[in-house]
Design a protein around this motif. Structure first.
Motif, PDB file in Angstrom:
ATOM      1  N   LEU A   1      -2.309 -29.041 -60.067  1.00 57.63           N
ATOM      2  CA  LEU A   1      -1.272 -28.078 -59.689  1.00 57.63           C
ATOM      3  C   LEU A   1      -1.696 -26.659 -60.022  1.00 57.63           C
ATOM      4  CD1 LEU A   1       1.785 -30.143 -60.942  1.00 57.63           C
ATOM      5  CD2 LEU A   1       1.339 -29.489 -58.565  1.00 57.63           C
TER       6      LEU A   1
ATOM      7  N   ALA B   1      -2.687 -34.044 -63.444  1.00 59.21           N
ATOM      8  CA  ALA B   1      -1.724 -33.342 -62.590  1.00 59.21           C
ATOM      9  C   ALA B   1      -1.638 -31.873 -62.955  1.00 59.21           C
ATOM     10  CB  ALA B   1      -0.352 -34.003 -62.704  1.00 59.21           C
TER      11      ALA B   1
ATOM     12  N   LEU C   1      -8.302 -39.186 -62.403  1.00 59.54           N
ATOM     13  CA  LEU C   1      -7.350 -38.705 -61.399  1.00 59.54           C
ATOM     14  C   LEU C   1      -7.913 -37.511 -60.634  1.00 59.54           C
ATOM     15  CD1 LEU C   1      -4.459 -38.769 -60.178  1.00 59.54           C
ATOM     16  CD2 LEU C   1      -3.799 -37.169 -61.981  1.00 59.54           C
TER      17      LEU C   1
ATOM     18  N   VAL D   1       4.968 -30.245 -65.890  1.00 59.26           N
ATOM     19  CA  VAL D   1       4.300 -31.513 -66.214  1.00 59.26           C
ATOM     20  C   VAL D   1       3.612 -31.430 -67.580  1.00 59.26           C
ATOM     21  CG1 VAL D   1       3.983 -32.166 -63.806  1.00 59.26           C
ATOM     22  CG2 VAL D   1       2.166 -30.913 -64.970  1.00 59.26           C
TER      23      VAL D   1
ATOM     24  N   THR E   1      -2.314 -38.047 -67.138  1.00 60.33           N
ATOM     25  CA  THR E   1      -1.925 -37.438 -65.863  1.00 60.33           C
ATOM     26  C   THR E   1      -1.128 -36.161 -66.088  1.00 60.33           C
ATOM     27  OG1 THR E   1      -1.915 -39.561 -64.726  1.00 60.33           O
ATOM     28  CG2 THR E   1      -0.602 -37.799 -63.750  1.00 60.33           C
TER      29      THR E   1
ATOM     30  N   SER F   1       3.219 -27.110 -62.675  1.00 57.84           N
ATOM     31  CA  SER F   1       2.157 -27.297 -63.664  1.00 57.84           C
ATOM     32  C   SER F   1       2.687 -27.083 -65.076  1.00 57.84           C
ATOM     33  CB  SER F   1       0.986 -26.346 -63.382  1.00 57.84           C
ATOM     34  OG  SER F   1       1.330 -24.992 -63.638  1.00 57.84           O
TER      35      SER F   1
END
Length: 309
Positions: free
Chosen positions: A70, A66, A177, A146, A61, A143
């Motif tokens: 993002l 993610a 995801l 993460v 993720t 972004s």
């Protein structure tokens, strides 16, 4: 070897604009991650065990799912140069996180080199008329954050499984995801794909994901995380150079200066003192250690490019 990963990611803009259907960055991200992950899992025939049933999804993720989602928001709300410049903060973010999670010192040399990297990328890709959008800036910062967290946690959580298996788990988790997000935002895939489209998607799957992420994750295993993320600054350099050479895009003296600053920053980061991990010779971990690009940075782009890669 690790530098090959961001160099490959730097070709993503060229492949996307020349070979893929327009306006489908999330589809490209899913096709890039999910098939590559399934391929590696099939080749290694290894599934997660124990705590890796939750660690692999967490890392997938952060490093892929993610991160790309993002980055997609940032790309649509900001010029590519702004998003790439914000993404260049990642080495500094990794250095701060490594201080708390890995006990590595945050040196003045790393701080100055990180700032130089941001300045170099901004000269390379940032245009004078670049507009700012609050949500876009927040997405770009998130972004980078993460991805930086994923890199540091990958170092903190060494995997007992082979490198390719760990890479596959995370690509699958990130692709799973992204899949519903891509369907909700972009709709179903195109009914027909040209041979150029298939060639582009094949390149992103095999070269841009399976090979590049394995190299990147291997680098995280063998090198301090800050050193690895500095190598990610190669992506905007490659993207800008290809735009100039292949697409006949403008290349100014300021961009040339920015490229030189970026190269000087990443060389300084690799050759400075303290590049080995405390109490452990570089590369001493076994082949099963975890090594989890986004893009790269994941991974920037030229001043005319989208940072999606």
């Amino acid at each position: 070897m690790t530098a090959l990963a961001p160099i490959i990611w730097g070709t993503t803009y060229l492949v996307t604009t020349e070979l893929l259907p327009p306006g489908r960055p999330l589809l490209a991200a899913v096709v890039r991650a999910l098939p590559a992950g399934l391929l590696l899992v099939a080749l290694t025939r290894r599934l997660p065990q124990g705590s890796w049933w939750w660690r692999a999804p967490v890392l997938g993720t952060l490093n892929i799912g993610a991160f790309f989602a993002l980055l997609f928001v940032a790309a649509y709300r900001l010029p590519g140069g702004v998003a790439a410049t914000i993404g260049a903060l990642q080495p500094l973010l990794v250095a701060v996180l490594a201080l708390g999670l890995l006990g590595q010192r945050l040196t003045l040399r790393t701080t100055v080199t990180g700032v130089a990297g941001v300045v170099g990328v901004s000269l390379l890709v940032l245009q004078a008329d670049a507009r700012l959008d609050g949500l876009g800036v927040a997405a770009a910062v998130a972004s980078a954050a993460v991805m930086a967290t994923g890199v540091v946690l990958s170092k903190r959580w060494p995997s007992p499984a082979p490198l390719l298996a760990t890479t596959g788990w995370q690509l699958v988790a990130g692709g799973v995801l992204l899949l519903p997000v891509a369907l909700a935002v972009e709709g179903p895939p195109p009914a027909t794909l040209s041979s150029a489209n298939l060639l582009g998607y094949g390149y992103l799957t095999i070269i841009g994901a399976a090979l590049a992420y394995a190299l990147w994750f291997r680098g995280i295993r063998a090198l301090p995380p800050t050193n690895v993320t500095f190598l990610g600054l190669l992506s905007p350099v490659v993207a800008t150079t290809l735009g100039w050479v292949v697409l006949d895009q403008k290349f100014t003296a300021a961009q040339a200066l920015g490229g030189l600053i970026v190269l000087a920053a990443l060389v300084t980061a690799q050759t400075g003192r303290g590049t080995r991990q405390p109490g452990r010779p570089s590369g001493s971990r076994g082949p099963g250690a975890s090594a989890s690009q986004a893009a790269p940075c994941h991974r920037g782009a030229s001043s005319q490019t989208s940072p999606i890669n």
